[in-house]
Structures are given as C-alpha cells and as structure tokens.
Write a protein that holds these residues in place. Structure first.
Motif, PDB file in Angstrom:
ATOM      1  N   LEU A 247       1.218  -6.086  14.139  1.00 17.46           N
ATOM      2  CA  LEU A 247       1.654  -5.789  12.790  1.00 17.46           C
ATOM      3  C   LEU A 247       2.754  -6.627  12.363  1.00 17.46           C
ATOM      4  O   LEU A 247       3.013  -7.116  11.312  1.00 17.46           O
ATOM      5  CB  LEU A 247       2.068  -4.215  12.734  1.00 17.46           C
ATOM      6  N   GLY A 248       3.827  -6.890  13.399  1.00 18.72           N
ATOM      7  CA  GLY A 248       4.767  -7.946  13.263  1.00 18.72           C
ATOM      8  C   GLY A 248       4.436  -9.238  12.785  1.00 18.72           C
ATOM      9  O   GLY A 248       4.835  -9.893  11.836  1.00 18.72           O
ATOM     10  N   LEU A 249       3.219  -9.696  13.701  1.00 20.43           N
ATOM     11  CA  LEU A 249       2.602 -11.044  13.190  1.00 20.43           C
ATOM     12  C   LEU A 249       1.909 -11.180  11.737  1.00 20.43           C
ATOM     13  O   LEU A 249       2.011 -12.204  11.257  1.00 20.43           O
ATOM     14  CB  LEU A 249       1.709 -11.529  14.631  1.00 20.43           C
ATOM     15  N   GLU A 260       1.915  -4.485  -2.260  1.00 21.49           N
ATOM     16  CA  GLU A 260       1.540  -3.367  -1.743  1.00 21.49           C
ATOM     17  C   GLU A 260       1.100  -2.992  -0.353  1.00 21.49           C
ATOM     18  O   GLU A 260       1.353  -2.550   0.605  1.00 21.49           O
ATOM     19  CB  GLU A 260       0.394  -2.739  -2.586  1.00 21.49           C
ATOM     20  N   ALA A 261       0.368  -4.295   0.019  1.00 22.08           N
ATOM     21  CA  ALA A 261      -0.251  -4.485   1.381  1.00 22.08           C
ATOM     22  C   ALA A 261       0.768  -4.504   2.464  1.00 22.08           C
ATOM     23  O   ALA A 261       0.811  -4.278   3.268  1.00 22.08           O
ATOM     24  CB  ALA A 261      -1.333  -5.470   1.462  1.00 22.08           C
ATOM     25  N   ARG A 262       1.731  -5.553   1.849  1.00 19.29           N
ATOM     26  CA  ARG A 262       2.798  -5.730   2.653  1.00 19.29           C
ATOM     27  C   ARG A 262       3.855  -4.334   3.138  1.00 19.29           C
ATOM     28  O   ARG A 262       4.157  -4.243   3.935  1.00 19.29           O
ATOM     29  CB  ARG A 262       3.906  -6.979   2.183  1.00 19.29           C
ATOM     30  N   GLU A 263       3.972  -3.803   2.007  1.00 21.20           N
ATOM     31  CA  GLU A 263       4.427  -2.568   2.168  1.00 21.20           C
ATOM     32  C   GLU A 263       3.817  -1.416   3.327  1.00 21.20           C
ATOM     33  O   GLU A 263       4.544  -0.880   4.073  1.00 21.20           O
ATOM     34  CB  GLU A 263       4.725  -1.873   0.654  1.00 21.20           C
ATOM     35  N   VAL A 264       2.595  -1.451   3.109  1.00 20.24           N
ATOM     36  CA  VAL A 264       1.785  -0.493   3.917  1.00 20.24           C
ATOM     37  C   VAL A 264       2.046  -1.206   5.400  1.00 20.24           C
ATOM     38  O   VAL A 264       2.142  -0.321   6.390  1.00 20.24           O
ATOM     39  CB  VAL A 264       0.315  -0.494   3.533  1.00 20.24           C
TER      40      VAL A 264
END
Length: 414
Positions: A247-249, A260-264
């Motif tokens: 998830l970090g990568l 929105e995807a980045r926030e999820v």
C-alpha cells in the motif's frame, strides 16, 4: 442336559472362592511355628536371647515373602490387586532406620501375618470343613444305596437319618456361594487395608499424581502458546507487513491516482500499520520470542524499556530456569507493571529477580498511591492464580499512600 447359565456361574464362583480360601491356609499359618517355638522353647532354655533373636529374624525375613505371596494369591485367584506402598528414596543410615521403624506399614504387615493370619486360617478351615461336610452329606444316600444288599440292610435303622444328611448337605452346598464369597471378600478387605498403602499414603500419591498432571498441563499450554506466537509472527504478521509495504508503494509510485482512491489507500495503509502494532502486542502477550530465545533477563529489559516511566531492573540469574517458571515470572512482572502504569500514579518502579536456592524470587515495587487489594477481584487475583499454578506463593504489601510491593516466590524445580 443343558446347565443353566446362572448355575454355571455360581459353580465357577464357588470353585474360585473355595480355591482361594484353600490356598490361603498355609501362608496364614506359616509364622505360627516360629512364634510358638519362641513361646515354648524360649522360657525353658538358657539361650533365650538367641531364641528370641532367631525368631525375630525369621519373622522379619518371612513377612516380605508372605506379603508377596498374599499379593500374588489375591491377584491370581480373585483378580484383586493389592498395590505395593511406594518406597521413599532415602540413603541408608541408622537415622533412616530409626525413622522407618515407626512406619505404620511395617506394623500393619506384622499384625496381619502374626495376629490376623491364624484367625483367618481358622475361618478358612471352617469354610472348607463346611464344604466337605456338605459334599459328604449330599452323596450319603447314593453311597448307601451303592453298598451291597447285605451291608445295606444294616443301615435300615438309619433310614430316617440318611435323607436328613442328604438334604442338609445339599442345603449347605447351596449356601456355599454366599458363605465362601463373604469370607473371601472380607479377607480381601483386610488384606487391602493392612498389606497395601495406607489411606494417608494413597492420598499423598494422589496429590503427587495430580501435581505432576498439572505441571504437564501447564507445560503443554505454554508450548501451545509458543506455537501460536510463532505462527502469528511468521505467518499473519508477515502478510500484514507485506500488505502495508504494498500500500505504501502504491501511494509512492502512482501519483496519478484520483484523490478519492489515494485517500482510501492511505486509510488502508494506516489500518494495516495499526493492525501490525496490535498484532505485535498480542504476540508479545502470548509469549515473547525474546523470552524463549535469550531468556528472562533480555525479555524483562525489553519490557522495562516499553513502560512509560523509569523502571530500575535487577536480574541475578546464573542460569536459566525451567520455561514454565520463566513464563510465569515474565507475565507476573508484565501485569504488575501494567497495573502500575494504569492505576498507581507512580513516578518510578523497581523490579528485582534473583534465584535463592531452588526458589526464584520476584519483587515489583512502585512509589504510587497504594491501597491495592488482591481480594477485590482485580488483576492482582489473576496474578495470584498464575503464581499458584506452579506452586508459588504471592504476597502483596500496599498501604494507603504507598509504596506497593508485589512479591512472588516460584519453585524452580518440579
């Protein structure tokens, strides 16, 4: 002609009980000649001390042999197992001999063979005589009618007595299952009481067995706890770490993602890191790996470093103790420091662990408010139960105003 099963079982039981009683006459009378010889010859001879010494020696040598014979007789003929008293391992010395002389086991065996044995033998002979009389009476009529006619005429005067003998003999044979069975059961009870272990020794053996079973259960639970810790550490925890890294990568390598995807993804990354932290605490609560790998000193050093107040740690152990005791000591200190952090309002704490002989002594002291009560159903009662699981002792000193001291003594050997 078919014999009813009940009659067949009764006949087998009579034969077993009667054989058992017949086999016990000689062992029960074996020592009678010895003490009879000592009682008759001893007072009439000048060497009465020699006679007494020889008699006592023969009796002391014969009692173990006769006891073994009685155990074999009960086991082989009745199926009754008379357990052997468990001997106490002890080096030979005059003091040990003096301690063994008052043992009730020795006197109970002497009483059985010297006093009770002749009485039981007389009872056994009476039962055998009754069986012989019953058999003789039952065949009287047949025996009379088998005689020649000339001889049989001499018995006409006893025409009324012979049937009575036969009826009485048959009645006596019918009563033999109850008579022989009652005598055999009574003798077995006396043998179990006098030749087997006493009630106190049976209770002691039971306590030792339960203590050993409890120790084995504690060790099994501790081994299962270590297995669960390894599975979580090597399996679930590694997967969560991999998920957090991925998830970090994803956030670092995909700047073109919608907001929105980045926030999820960011929220999922944070949840994964929190799950890893919670899993670390869970694994550490089950069984810290450092405790198994490096011992109590290293595990307590890491525990003290995580406590949010100064902790002075002193561990004096020349060698590691058994794993079960290590585990109990660690969790006692961990729970005690957690209570200090949550409830004591302390500014510092001190932990001391040292081994004195076969006992591991643990002390946890803080300068908090005090007033802790182990009987109030708090975590301190759980500490007492955990310490008691290894036969340890728990003491609490917590006057109002402090300081509070938790002391535990844990036996290091089984």
């Amino acid at each position: 002609m078919m014999i009813p099963p009940a009659l067949r079982r009764s006949a087998l039981r009579v034969r077993r009980d009667t054989g058992f009683l017949a086999a016990g006459v000689m062992p029960h009378l074996a020592l009678v000649p010895v003490w009879a010889w000592a009682a008759t010859v001893g007072p009439e001879t000048r060497n009465w001390a020699l006679v007494l010494t020889v008699s006592v020696a023969l009796i002391l040598l014969g009692v173990p042999v006769l006891t073994a014979v009685q155990r074999y007789r009960h086991r082989a003929l009745l199926g009754v197992d008379i357990p052997r008293p468990t001997p106490t391992p002890e080096r030979w010395s005059w003091a040990a001999v003096a301690r063994r002389l008052p043992l009730t086991r020795i006197w109970r065996q002497l009483g059985y063979h010297l006093l009770l044995g002749p009485l039981v033998a007389a009872l056994e002979l009476s039962v055998l005589a009754m069986a012989a009389a019953g058999l003789a009476g039952a065949i009287t009529c047949g025996w009379v009618w088998a005689l020649p006619v000339g001889v049989r005429q001499d018995w006409f005067g006893y025409a009324t007595q012979v049937p009575c003998y036969t009826v009485a003999g048959i009645a006596l044979l019918c009563a033999m299952p109850w008579i022989a069975g009652a005598v055999a059961r009574t003798e077995s009870r006396f043998a179990l009481a006098l030749l087997g272990p006493s009630r106190a020794q049976r209770l002691q053996e039971r306590v030792e067995y339960l203590a050993g079973s409890r120790t084995d259960l504690i060790e099994a639970v501790d081994a299962e706890r270590r297995r669960i810790e390894r599975d979580l550490h090597d399996g679930t925890q590694q997967r969560l770490v991999s998920l957090a890294v991925n998830l970090g990568l994803a956030m670092a390598t995909r700047p073109d993602l919608p907001g929105e995807a980045r926030e999820v993804i960011a929220e999922a990354h944070l949840e994964a890191k929190e799950a890893i932290a919670e899993l670390n605490d869970l694994v550490r609560g089950l069984h810290p790996a450092v405790l198994e790998d490096r011992g109590l000193d290293a595990a307590l050093s890491g525990l003290a470093a995580r406590v949010p107040l100064p902790v002075r740690l002193r561990v004096d152990l020349e060698e590691r103790v058994v794993p079960a005791v290590e585990s109990v000591a660690y969790f006692v200190i961990s729970e005690a420091l957690a209570n200090v952090t949550k409830h004591a309002r302390a500014t510092r704490a001190e932990v001391t662990v040292r081994r004195v002989g076969k006992v591991l002594r643990v002390y946890v002291t803080d300068d908090g408010l005090g007033g802790a009560d182990a009987s109030a159903g708090t975590g301190l009662s759980g500490l007492a139960k955990r310490i008691g699981s290894v036969d340890g002792t728990f003491r609490l000193s917590s006057p109002v105003g402090g300081p509070t001291t938790i002391a535990a003594e844990l036996p290091c050997e089984r």
